[in-house]
Structure formats: structure tokens, C-alpha cells
Design a protein around this motif. Structure first.
Motif, mmCIF file in Angstrom:
data_model
loop_
_atom_site.group_PDB
_atom_site.id
_atom_site.type_symbol
_atom_site.label_atom_id
_atom_site.label_comp_id
_atom_site.label_asym_id
_atom_site.label_seq_id
_atom_site.Cartn_x
_atom_site.Cartn_y
_atom_site.Cartn_z
ATOM 1 N N PRO A 148 80.707 -60.171 11.735
ATOM 2 C CA PRO A 148 79.824 -60.446 12.580
ATOM 3 C C PRO A 148 80.776 -61.000 13.964
ATOM 4 N N LYS A 149 81.947 -61.576 13.426
ATOM 5 C CA LYS A 149 82.659 -62.125 14.720
ATOM 6 C C LYS A 149 83.343 -60.859 15.612
ATOM 7 N N THR B 87 84.026 -62.507 32.778
ATOM 8 C CA THR B 87 84.490 -62.734 31.461
ATOM 9 C C THR B 87 83.866 -63.686 30.470
ATOM 10 N N VAL B 88 83.677 -63.511 29.051
ATOM 11 C CA VAL B 88 83.302 -64.339 28.323
ATOM 12 C C VAL B 88 84.289 -65.122 27.680
ATOM 13 N N ASN B 89 84.382 -66.468 27.437
ATOM 14 C CA ASN B 89 85.283 -67.149 26.734
ATOM 15 C C ASN B 89 84.507 -67.648 25.406
ATOM 16 N N ILE B 90 84.976 -67.069 24.157
ATOM 17 C CA ILE B 90 84.219 -67.190 23.076
ATOM 18 C C ILE B 90 84.777 -68.171 22.248
ATOM 19 N N ASN B 91 84.068 -69.224 21.766
ATOM 20 C CA ASN B 91 84.770 -70.293 20.989
ATOM 21 C C ASN B 91 83.758 -70.390 19.622
ATOM 22 N N THR B 92 84.523 -69.817 18.743
ATOM 23 C CA THR B 92 84.039 -69.483 17.264
ATOM 24 C C THR B 92 84.250 -70.653 16.657
ATOM 25 N N VAL B 93 82.959 -71.071 15.911
ATOM 26 C CA VAL B 93 83.131 -72.361 14.907
ATOM 27 C C VAL B 93 82.505 -72.028 13.725
ATOM 28 N N ASP B 94 83.241 -72.169 12.588
ATOM 29 C CA ASP B 94 82.653 -72.173 11.124
ATOM 30 C C ASP B 94 81.105 -72.491 11.062
ATOM 31 N N HIS B 95 80.473 -71.403 10.571
ATOM 32 C CA HIS B 95 79.038 -71.377 10.527
ATOM 33 C C HIS B 95 78.374 -72.555 10.142
ATOM 34 N N LYS C 250 82.922 -57.409 20.391
ATOM 35 C CA LYS C 250 82.561 -56.176 21.133
ATOM 36 C C LYS C 250 81.510 -56.237 22.132
ATOM 37 N N VAL C 251 80.739 -57.005 21.701
ATOM 38 C CA VAL C 251 79.281 -57.126 22.904
ATOM 39 C C VAL C 251 79.528 -58.047 24.014
ATOM 40 N N MET C 252 80.645 -58.837 23.887
ATOM 41 C CA MET C 252 81.038 -59.622 25.156
ATOM 42 C C MET C 252 81.940 -58.898 25.863
ATOM 43 N N ASP C 253 82.834 -57.891 25.282
ATOM 44 C CA ASP C 253 83.584 -56.710 26.260
ATOM 45 C C ASP C 253 82.571 -56.049 26.694
ATOM 46 N N TYR D 16 71.847 -59.910 29.525
ATOM 47 C CA TYR D 16 72.593 -58.686 28.832
ATOM 48 C C TYR D 16 72.411 -58.735 27.144
ATOM 49 N N LEU D 17 72.476 -59.875 26.764
ATOM 50 C CA LEU D 17 72.463 -59.913 25.461
ATOM 51 C C LEU D 17 71.184 -59.688 24.716
ATOM 52 N N GLY D 18 70.112 -59.772 25.679
ATOM 53 C CA GLY D 18 68.857 -59.221 25.171
ATOM 54 C C GLY D 18 68.373 -57.917 25.531
ATOM 55 N N SER D 19 69.439 -57.158 26.267
ATOM 56 C CA SER D 19 69.345 -55.679 26.619
ATOM 57 C C SER D 19 69.641 -54.648 25.135
ATOM 58 N N LYS D 20 69.027 -53.550 25.541
ATOM 59 C CA LYS D 20 69.129 -52.604 24.450
ATOM 60 C C LYS D 20 70.512 -52.385 24.436
ATOM 61 N N ASP D 21 71.454 -52.398 25.548
ATOM 62 C CA ASP D 21 72.758 -51.839 25.487
ATOM 63 C C ASP D 21 73.629 -52.866 24.497
ATOM 64 N N ALA D 22 73.210 -54.112 24.581
ATOM 65 C CA ALA D 22 74.016 -54.950 23.525
ATOM 66 C C ALA D 22 73.558 -54.467 22.071
ATOM 67 N N ALA D 23 72.243 -54.519 22.075
ATOM 68 C CA ALA D 23 71.743 -53.958 20.631
ATOM 69 C C ALA D 23 72.541 -52.916 20.224
ATOM 70 N N ASN D 24 72.635 -51.983 21.130
ATOM 71 C CA ASN D 24 73.303 -50.642 20.746
ATOM 72 C C ASN D 24 74.745 -50.924 20.003
ATOM 73 N N ILE D 25 75.627 -51.715 20.824
ATOM 74 C CA ILE D 25 76.813 -51.880 20.049
ATOM 75 C C ILE D 25 76.605 -52.623 18.837
ATOM 76 N N THR D 26 75.638 -53.646 18.804
ATOM 77 C CA THR D 26 75.425 -54.237 17.568
ATOM 78 C C THR D 26 75.291 -53.247 16.362
ATOM 79 N N VAL D 27 74.122 -52.305 16.572
ATOM 80 C CA VAL D 27 73.925 -51.417 15.592
ATOM 81 C C VAL D 27 75.043 -50.462 15.126
#
Lengths: 443, 318
Positions: A71-72, A89-97, A77-80, A349-360
Motif C-alpha cells: 500500500p505504501k 509536490t506531496v511530502n508523504i510522512n508514513t507512520v506505522d499503521h 504512485k498516486v501522489m506522483d 484528485y484523490l477522489g477522482s477516477k484517475d487516482a482510483a485507476n492507479i490504485t486498481v
């Protein structure tokens, strides 16, 4: 080693040479210095660690709980994709779930990232009501491809939207097609069917329903689905909101029904993890397993293709079997993002189908929430899961997302485990839950 | 001095430093240079600040918070005072509380009666310079060094009902972790496994420091191994014995990690510390309620601390 000639000499020998070389005074000064260093270090640590990232609209920060590698990678990829389409640019701060979830209170009250991952449900509405999340009504004006069920799940108590759904997974009863074909089992349509099927499986030497509750939460799924089938969605929501009494006959009926089904469940569930229960299904020792779609993680290759599911059968014909648990994951906005404009752009953008397509394209283990997405890449299991949720009349979010987290974790988990240990004393158990509920919900 | 063994081992020779200064009090004071005074002031101030900031303030804050219903959200000014309601709830309507107290006491009893004496016994054996004593020492101390996550995992492999070693070898189907009548004992074995190694190392270090001439003297006087240990070595090791006792009590009061790794302290494995964590840490954020539990735990600890200090101070007066 010769014998020491005096006690002083004996004592002196006990001191290792590495220490004996130092005199006392330099030792003391050193210790004081170390103490002072430690002190200033701690004090500095208490200070405000302002990251000071720029307030221009050229970058936006995202707090992500997607810490597993797969998932990370998808988030990256979605942020790209967002950067390519919007130039921000999106700065991603990932923290343990788990850490992210446990620290959420402090995180939101401190300096949260502009946009952060979260779930739909009670907790989302709670943060919205406390003013800890940003209003996303404008973003929702630009979104399309979401059913009303998703919009309802994204709406706070004040009627505004605070959440953008990204993915979800349904809870259902999973089984292996090959086992069922070989033995001629039929998908049960009613509770009676389920009981008959379970009895047959027992005769055939299988554990009818795989079951595990060592971690406390899987049994919530069983409670949810029984309550939804017996008392319907609205009662379930009201019960979770603390508006209905746990001592009512309706709740008692849920536990009575569960007690009737318990003999069909795999015994000794309190020492078992869901992974072990899933493996018993995979090894054809159990007949079926009520769990989320993530059960598929324990299956691979041909086994995965052999996996199928059905929704929990109907118990009361006036209520039907159309409601289910399907927790939704998605994104929220901080109350004061550094750049509201950029944050809203990202959420759109995150709610758009473009982002969804990258996830799929990149993650075969989730379902995307946007119906406009190209789902040709779904596996058969994913397609069926999407259809199941699409045909659902009401979607619940899972017990620990639908009620106060303190009530879910400190009252419900021990209570359900107590019930599994001793299904006879339902009255006493429900009185205990109700007393604690009153104390928690009134505070 | 003669070559005879020292018999009066407990009468300490005065430290050499005292014999070198033959001046009075005033002269001693003047010996402290400016640097000395700065160093001493710092050495008092820094620990004082650390202890106040890291121990006393949080402790007082916990006691104060236990009278509120704070959920960790919002400014401190909005915290609502609810009096003794949290304590009332803990005792009267919180089902895990009573099992937690029982389990803590059971933990103390098990470590005190079984694990600690066994660790001491092993230390005595290892002190005999057996062949391969280093190997045993390492093997027994290993559990103390291993990380908790690893220990939880190791015992999960052993105790798992469906896939575990124990049931696999003996063909049983005991639910070691899930059955609330069994799991506390299963965990106590795991906890004891760690504790034995810890006590063994502490005690072994003490035994190595015992003057060998004491034993020789006892042997010359015809004392048996057993009576030498109980009448000579054991009394001489009094400081170590007290440390071992204190360590045992502390370990059983703060017991937490293993049950947390196993099932977050639920279903038969309730411990007060685990209940505190369940309520305070994480999303639950029942800070007031959790603080009440923590305060109760503090009170229980205070009983032991008071007993310990009372004994030590009575000793000093003598």
C-alpha cells in the motif's frame, strides 16, 4: 593469583583496571558533564520542533498510515500522479499503521499534515464535531462517481462532508469452492440453512465456521452481522451511538442467536489469531469463515482462485440480508492546512477516477470507492465483492469504527470474549455492558 | 600481616582517603575548589530537576487527572472534575479489575516462591566452575537479552493451539493462550524463564565477590557444603539478597510486556499495568479512568516501597 595480603589489597583487586586508572575527581566531573548533557538534551527535546516547511502552494504534506510495503508503494504512485497533473509536490510522512491510529488524538491537536489518511465512521464524525478536521463540502462539489452510501458515510453530524473515500472491503462468509463442490454443499439462504449446513459439515469432520478472537476485534464482525440481520441497520447505528439499551430484548436476541451458533464455531477461539483461522480454511479443515476481504492475504495462487464468498444469510425476512460491514478507508483534511487551496486540490484528485485507476492497477487486494474507475483489472473475487457492496442497502463501518473507541476497546472486547468463554450468562454480561456504557457515554 | 585468612570480613578497613587528610573540618572544606563546588551543585541540581520533572510531576498529575473525565482532547481548562467517580467505576462496574489484582498477586507469589529461588540455585551451581559453565550462563541469560517482540513470537510458536510445538509434540489440544484458566500459568512459565536468568546473573555476580577464604575457613572447620552456603555465604550476601528481593517485587508489579505482546492483557491475562495502558494509550484515551487505575497501582507500589525503606532505615540506625 596469589592470596591478597590485606583486606585493602583484596578490595583493591575487585576494581577492574579500566576504572582503577581514573581518579575519583575526574570521574565525578565526567558524571556531572554527562548529566548536564542529558538534561539539556531532554530540554531541547521538549522544545517545539517546527518543521517550518513553506506555506507556498507548491507542496502539500500527507500523513499516511499505509506502512505496509505494497500500500505504501501505491500511495507513492498516486501522489506522483497528482504531481504530474497539478504540478504540486506531496511530502508523504508514513507512520506505522497502529501507531498512527493510537496517536491520532495528539496528532490532530498538534501540527498535523495538511491531508491525512483515516476511516469513515463515528471517529471521523467525532473529529469533525470537535473542529479537528477541515470541511470538504467544496471538494465534494467537484467529485463524481460516488454512490449516496459513500456520500452518507463521508458526512459529519452537521451535514457537511469531511472525508474523501478511497477504498473499502466487505465482510462476508468465505469458503473454498472445491471443498463445497466435492461435498455438494449449497450456499445457505437462511439461518436454518446455515444450521443444517453446519451440522452436515460437522458430520463430515470439518469445523463448520472458522473462528479466532485472540486479538479481540474479529468477534465484533460476528456481532455486527447478527445485529444487522436481526435488528436492522438503524437499530445497530443507534446502539453503537449509545442511544439504545444493551439490556433490551433485541440485543439479548442477538446473543441468544450467537450462542446457538457457537457450537458450529471452531473451539478455543480466544487463543487463535485470524491468520491461523484463515489457514484452517485454506487447509480445508474448516468449512467457512466470516471475515473481511483481507482474508485473501492468506491465500495464494490456485488457492486464491478457489476462494469464494457469500453474504451472511437472512435471519428475519422483514429485515432481509442486504446490510453489511464494509469499512471505508480514505482521506481527511487538517483543520488549518498550510495551504488550503493545495490541500483541496489534492483531495479532489484523490477522489477522482484517475487516482482510483492507479490504485486498481497497482493493488489487487482492495476495492476502490469511485465507481467511475476502470475495474477491468479486478480479480473475480474483487468483482464479486464490489457487486455485493454495490447491492447493499446500508453499509456499516465495523463496530470499532461505528462507536466510541474507548467503549469498543475497553468494554466490548472484554465483554465479547467473556461471552465466548461463558455463553450462558447473557443477562449478567449485558447488564455489565450497559452500566459501563452509561458511565462512558455520559462523560 | 600474617598469611592467615581474614576472619572478620565484615569489619571494613577505613577508606584510604580518610587517613591521608589529618586536618580538621575547616581544612577539608577549603579543599573544595570553585570547580568542585560547581560540579557538586550541578550534580545535585540536574538529578533533582530530572526526578521532579520526570517522576514527581507526572505522578502528581496522574493523581489529579484520576479525578477527571478527560479524554485527551481539548485545552486543560475544559477538563471536568468528577470526583471519585472513576474509582467507583473501577471497583464496581469494571469487570477486568478484580482479575487484574489477583493476577498481579499471583505473579508476585510465583516469582517469589519459584523463579527467584531457582535462579539463585542455578547461580550457586554455576559458581562451582562446572565444565561449560560459560555456555550455561549464556543460555540462561539469553532470555533477558532477547527483545520482547521476539520472546512473544518464540512462545507463540510453542504455545499456539493449532500449530504450536507443545501440542504438536504431545498431541494434545490444550488452548494454552486462549483458555483463561490455563493461560496465566503458561505466561508465568515464560515470565519465570526470563526472571530466572536475570536473578541468576545478579546472584552469580554477588557470589563471585564473596571472599573465598570464608569458604575455606568453613571447610577447615568441617562445615558441609549446604551449611556453608546457608550459614556463611548467604548471610554475607545480605546486600545482594535485598537487591534480589526488591527486583522480584518490582518485576511482578510492573509485569506488563509479555501479556501485552500475547493478547494486550485480556481474557485471563489482566494485569493492572495492562489495564492502565489499554485505557490511557491509544485511541481509547480514557485518561481520567486510566489515571485512577494507575493511582491504585501507585498505592500498591507504595506499600512495598514503604516496607523496603522502613527495613533499610531500621538497619542503618542499628
Amino acid at each position: 593469583m596469589s592470596r591478597p595480603r590485606s583486606q585493602a589489597e583484596y578490595l583493591a583487586r575487585l576494581v577492574p583496571p579500566s576504572v582503577a586508572g581514573l581518579n575519583r575527581r575526574s570521574l565525578l566531573a565526567g558524571a556531572a558533564g554527562a548529566g548536564a548533557l542529558l538534561g539539556t538534551g531532554l530540554l531541547a527535546g521538549c522544545g517545539d520542533s517546527d518543521s517550518g516547511s513553506g506555506g507556498d502552494a507548491k507542496s502539500v504534506s500527507l500523513g499516511s498510515n499505509q506502512s505496509d510495503p505494497k500500500p505504501k508503494d501505491v500511495v507513492a504512485k498516486v501522489m506522483d500522479g497528482f504531481k504530474t497533473s497539478a504540478g504540486v509536490t506531496v511530502n508523504i510522512n508514513t507512520v506505522d499503521h497502529n501507531t498512527f491510529q493510537e496517536n491520532i488524538n495528539n496528532y490532530l491537536q498538534g501540527k498535523p499534515d495538511d491531508v491525512f489518511t483515516w476511516f469513515a465512521g463515528y471517529r471521523m464524525r467525532f473529529f469533525a464535531a470537535k473542529g479537528l478536521a477541515g470541511d470538504l463540502s467544496d471538494v465534494w462539489g467537484k467529485l463524481d462517481g460516488y454512490s449516496d452510501a459513500f456520500k452518507k458515510a463521508s458526512t459529519g453530524d452537521d451535514g457537511k462532508q469531511y472525508f474523501v473515500p478511497a477504498s473499502y472491503y466487505p465482510w462476508a462468509v468465505f469458503y473454498r469452492k472445491s471443498v463445497w463442490q466435492q461435498r455438494g454443499y449449497q450456499v445457505p439462504k437462511t439461518l436454518d440453512d446455515l444450521n443444517t449446513l453446519g451440522a452436515q459439515m460437522k458430520k463430515d469432520g470439518l469445523s463448520p465456521i472458522a473462528f479466532a478472537d485472540k486479538d479481540g476485534w474479529p468477534a465484533m464482525g460476528t456481532f455486527d452481522i447478527l445485529n444487522l440481520r436481526i435488528n436492522g441497520y438503524q437499530f445497530h447505528v443507534d446502539l453503537m451511538a449509545g442511544k439504545e439499551a444493551w439490556t433490551s430484548d433485541k440485543v439479548k436476541k442477538v446473543f441468544d442467536t450467537w450462542a446457538g451458533l457457537l457450537p458450529l464455531h471452531q473451539p478455543d477461539s480466544l487463543g487463535r489469531t485470524w491468520q491461523e483461522a484463515a489457514q484452517s480454511l485454506q487447509q480445508k479443515k474448516s468449512g467457512m469463515y466470516l471475515l473481511g476481504l483481507f482474508v485473501a492475504q492468506q491465500f495464494s495462487g490456485a488457492d486464491l482462485e478457489d476462494l469464494d464468498f457469500f453474504t451472511f444469510p437472512e435471519i428475519d425476512s422483514t429485515i432481509g440480508a442486504k446490510a453489511l460491514d464494509a469499512p471505508i478507508d480514505g482521506y481527511m483534511m487538517a483543520r488549518k492546512p498550510k495551504s488550503k487551496d493545495a490541500a483541496e486540490k489534492l483531495l479532489t484528485y484523490l477522489g477522482s477516477k484517475d487516482a482510483a485507476n492507479i490504485t486498481v492497477k497497482n493493488d489487487p487486494s482492495t476495492l476502490v470507492a469511485n465507481s467511475g474507475a476502470d475495474t477491468a483489472g479486478y480479480t473475480a473475487l474483487q468483482k464479486k465483492a464490489a457487486e455485493l457492496v454495490g447491492s447493499a442497502t446500508e453499509i456499516a463501518q465495523f463496530l470499532d469504527r461505528d462507536t466510541r473507541p474507548d467503549f469498543a476497546s475497553t468494554v466490548i472486547i472484554p465483554a465479547l470474549q467473556q461471552f465466548i468463554k461463558n455463553p450462558k450468562d447473557i443477562g449478567g454480561l449485558l447488564t455489565s455492558i450497559e452500566n459501563q456504557k452509561k458511565s462512558i457515554f455520559t462523560s | 600481616m600474617s598469611d592467615l585468612p581474614l576472619i572478620q570480613a565484615d569489619r571494613a578497613v577505613p577508606p584510604p582517603a580518610a587517613t591521608t587528610t589529618n586536618g580538621g573540618r575547616g581544612r577539608r572544606l577549603r579543599l573544595l575548589s570553585r570547580t568542585d563546588r560547581v560540579v557538586i551543585t550541578l550534580m545535585v541540581l540536574v538529578p533533582l530537576l530530572l526526578v521532579t520533572g520526570l517522576v514527581w510531576l507526572p505522578a502528581v498529575a496522574t493523581v489529579l487527572l484520576s479525578g477527571t473525565n478527560w479524554d485527551g482532547i481539548g485545552p486543560i481548562g475544559e477538563i471536568e472534575w468528577v470526583g471519585a467517580k472513576n474509582y467507583d467505576d473501577v471497583v464496581n462496574i469494571y469487570p477486568p479489575f478484580v482479575p487484574a489484582v489477583q493476577n498481579n498477586l499471583l505473579w508476585l507469589a510465583a516469582l517469589f516462591v519459584v523463579a527467584t529461588p531457582f535462579g539463585m540455585f542455578l547461580a550457586v551451581l554455576l559458581d562451582k566452575e562446572l565444565r561449560g559453565s560459560r555456555f550455561y550462563q549464556t543460555a540462561l541469560y539469553l532470555p533477558v537479552v532477547l527483545s520482547l517482540a521476539l520472546i512473544g513470537f518464540v512462545w507463540q510458536l510453542i504455545y499456539s493451539r493449532d500449530q504450536g510445538l507443545l501440542n504438536g509434540v504431545f498431541g494434545g489440544d490444550t488452548d494454552w493462550y486462549g483458555d483463561p484458566n490455563v493461560n496465566i500459568w503458561a505466561v508465568l512459565v515464560a515470565a519465570g524463564w526470563r526472571h530466572v536468568g536475570y536473578i541468576m546473573l545478579l546472584y552469580l555476580a554477588g557470589l563471585k565477590g564473596v571472599d573465598p577464604s570464608l569458604r575455606e575457613a568453613a571447610a577447615v572447620d568441617g562445615s558441609s557444603e549446604t551449611s556453608t552456603f546457608f550459614r556463611v555465604v548467604f548471610p554475607v550476601m545480605r546486600p545482594i539478597n535485598i537487591i534480589v528481593l526488591v527486583v522480584t517485587v518490582i518485576e511482578s508489579l510492573r509485569a506488563f510486556d509479555l501479556v501485552w505482546v500475547i493478547n494486550k492483557g485480556r481474557n485471563g491475562l489482566e494485569l493492572i499495568s495492562a489495564l492502565v495502558t489499554q485505557n490511557v494509550v491509544g485511541e481509547a484515551s480514557r485518561i481520567g479512568f486510566g489515571s485512577a487505575l494507575a493511582t491504585i497501582m501507585l498505592m500498591v507500589s507504595l506499600v512495598f516501597i514503604t516496607l523496603y525503606l522502613w527495613t533499610v532505615m531500621r538497619e542503618d540506625k542499628r
